[in-house]
Enzyme design. Structure first.
Site, PDB file in Angstrom:
ATOM      1  N   CYS A   1      -6.570 -34.597 -33.311  1.00  0.00           N
ATOM      2  CA  CYS A   1      -5.455 -34.330 -34.219  1.00  0.00           C
ATOM      3  C   CYS A   1      -5.726 -34.792 -35.647  1.00  0.00           C
ATOM      4  O   CYS A   1      -5.536 -34.033 -36.603  1.00  0.00           O
ATOM      5  CB  CYS A   1      -4.149 -34.906 -33.685  1.00  0.00           C
ATOM      6  SG  CYS A   1      -4.083 -36.711 -33.591  1.00  0.00           S
TER       7      CYS A   1
ATOM      8  N   HIS B   1      -0.111 -39.437 -33.014  1.00  0.00           N
ATOM      9  CA  HIS B   1      -0.403 -38.006 -33.127  1.00  0.00           C
ATOM     10  C   HIS B   1       0.080 -37.513 -34.489  1.00  0.00           C
ATOM     11  O   HIS B   1       1.082 -37.993 -35.019  1.00  0.00           O
ATOM     12  CB  HIS B   1       0.291 -37.222 -32.011  1.00  0.00           C
ATOM     13  CG  HIS B   1      -0.136 -35.802 -31.924  1.00  0.00           C
ATOM     14  ND1 HIS B   1      -1.420 -35.418 -31.599  1.00  0.00           N
ATOM     15  CD2 HIS B   1       0.543 -34.642 -32.149  1.00  0.00           C
ATOM     16  CE1 HIS B   1      -1.508 -34.092 -31.612  1.00  0.00           C
ATOM     17  NE2 HIS B   1      -0.335 -33.607 -31.947  1.00  0.00           N
TER      18      HIS B   1
ATOM     19  N   HIS C   1      -1.500 -28.260 -34.776  1.00  0.00           N
ATOM     20  CA  HIS C   1      -2.066 -29.541 -34.366  1.00  0.00           C
ATOM     21  C   HIS C   1      -3.101 -29.322 -33.274  1.00  0.00           C
ATOM     22  O   HIS C   1      -3.223 -28.242 -32.721  1.00  0.00           O
ATOM     23  CB  HIS C   1      -0.959 -30.490 -33.888  1.00  0.00           C
ATOM     24  CG  HIS C   1      -0.238 -30.003 -32.668  1.00  0.00           C
ATOM     25  ND1 HIS C   1      -0.021 -30.787 -31.573  1.00  0.00           N
ATOM     26  CD2 HIS C   1       0.331 -28.806 -32.357  1.00  0.00           C
ATOM     27  CE1 HIS C   1       0.655 -30.111 -30.644  1.00  0.00           C
ATOM     28  NE2 HIS C   1       0.876 -28.908 -31.114  1.00  0.00           N
TER      29      HIS C   1
END
Length: 177
Positions: A80, A134, A146
């Site tokens: 990510c 994240h 993402h």
């Protein structure tokens, strides 16, 4: 799991989807009315809008790239934060920290209300307890790009998805650092 279609057959969809998405993002904004506050219409400076469009174009073109923990190039795959760092570096010439947690501590405007998000904002999630773990890039209309997990690929997801809405922490407007 077999795919209903080969990956290479969909490569032509990415540029078309990117063009449609950018066209939708560039549409006319509603004019403020007597009941509209200045906070209801987010207007970014032209330079920021151009950089945000470059970021979106690059991020959307990477959809389908394999996830790889520690990856930070299209050839190696992305995790990510590697995805976000790569897109910002290439599209806007902005160097970001390498981890999602470090990115979340940027000295940039913090947005807590999803109704105030702008294209290109960095979205932060707490997926592993209380720590930011994240990050994604906001596109528009509640969607973000993402690299979600091992075995997956870079994808477009929705903030209305119960998992992501539950774990959303806040956003940062890194283009206004």
């Amino acid at each position: 799991m077999s795919r209903p279609y080969p990956v290479h057959a969909c490569r032509w969809l990415v540029p078309i989807a990117a063009a449609l998405l950018l066209a939708a993002c560039a549409g006319n904004r509603p004019r403020p009315t007597a009941n509209t506050t200045i906070h209801d219409t987010v207007r970014l400076p032209t330079k920021v809008t151009t950089e945000a469009n470059n970021i979106l174009f690059h991020a959307i073109n990477l959809i389908g790239t394999p996830y790889r923990w520690g990856g930070n190039t299209p050839k190696s795959g992305f995790d990510c934060s590697g995805l976000v760092d790569y897109v910002y570096r290439v599209a806007a010439h902005v160097d970001l920290p390498r981890t999602s947690h470090a990115m979340s501590e940027l000295d940039a405007p913090k947005i807590k209300n999803v109704d105030k998000l702008a294209s290109g904002d960095l979205l932060f999630f707490r997926t592993e307890g209380h720590r930011i773990s994240h990050v994604g890039i906001y596109v528009s209309n509640g969607r973000f790009v993402h690299a979600p997990n091992s075995g997956g690929t870079v994808m477009l997801s929705s903030l209305t998805n119960p998992y992501w809405s539950k774990h959303f922490a806040f956003a940062r407007r890194a283009l206004e650092k």
